[in-house]
Motif scaffolding. Structure first.
Motif, PDB file in Angstrom:
ATOM      1  N   LEU A  43       0.834  -1.206   0.000  1.00 40.93           N
ATOM      2  CA  LEU A  43       0.000   0.000   0.000  1.00 40.93           C
ATOM      3  C   LEU A  43       0.868   1.255   0.000  1.00 40.93           C
ATOM      4  CD1 LEU A  43      -3.002   0.884   0.170  1.00 40.93           C
ATOM      5  CD2 LEU A  43      -2.668   1.047   2.622  1.00 40.93           C
ATOM      6  N   GLU A  88      -4.335   0.293  -5.169  1.00 33.31           N
ATOM      7  CA  GLU A  88      -4.486   0.749  -3.783  1.00 33.31           C
ATOM      8  C   GLU A  88      -5.848   0.372  -3.217  1.00 33.31           C
ATOM      9  OE1 GLU A  88      -3.666   4.989  -1.597  1.00 33.31           O
ATOM     10  OE2 GLU A  88      -2.787   4.632  -3.564  1.00 33.31           O
ATOM     11  N   LEU A  92      -6.607  -2.194  -0.124  1.00 36.60           N
ATOM     12  CA  LEU A  92      -7.429  -1.831   1.034  1.00 36.60           C
ATOM     13  C   LEU A  92      -8.570  -2.818   1.238  1.00 36.60           C
ATOM     14  CD1 LEU A  92      -7.592   2.046   0.702  1.00 36.60           C
ATOM     15  CD2 LEU A  92      -6.518   0.733   2.533  1.00 36.60           C
ATOM     16  N   CYS A  96      -9.067  -5.210   4.489  1.00 34.96           N
ATOM     17  CA  CYS A  96     -10.315  -5.253   5.255  1.00 34.96           C
ATOM     18  C   CYS A  96     -10.811  -6.680   5.408  1.00 34.96           C
ATOM     19  CB  CYS A  96     -11.383  -4.407   4.573  1.00 34.96           C
ATOM     20  SG  CYS A  96     -11.108  -2.649   4.709  1.00 34.96           S
TER      21      CYS A  96
END
Length: 105
Positions: A43, A88, A92, A96
């Motif tokens: 990231l 990105e 993410l 999660c």
């Protein structure tokens, strides 16, 4: 124009410093070689890439008071920016899901 250049320079240097610290901490710390930190490293790399695609040309344009960009340059900048932003967003989402699974177990 000079104020705009200084603001962009400050933002890009702050992002470079922050992401560089994350990258060096995860790469050098052997106890940080877990999946979550691997995703955090990727990231930070994609964030650096997305910043390095658009900000230097904007800094150049504000410093030299121009707004010219070639068609190929614009297309390449748009492609890399969209590619890195989608990477990105994917990272993410994976982070999660990884956190959700670890909480549920």
């Amino acid at each position: 124009q000079l104020l705009h250049f200084c603001i962009l320079l400050g933002i890009s240097l702050a992002a470079l410093l922050g992401n560089g610290l994350i990258i060096s901490a995860v790469a050098c710390g052997h106890h940080l070689h877990t999946p979550m930190f691997f995703f955090l490293l990727n990231l930070a790399l994609s964030d650096l890439g997305s910043i390095c695609t658009a900000v230097p040309k904007a800094m150049h344009n504000s410093l030299w008071d121009t707004s010219n960009i070639s068609y190929k340059g614009c297309a390449a900048q748009l492609f890399f920016f969209m590619f890195l932003l989608s990477a990105e967003l994917s990272l993410l989402t994976i982070m999660c899901c990884d956190r959700y699974v670890s909480i549920c177990k």
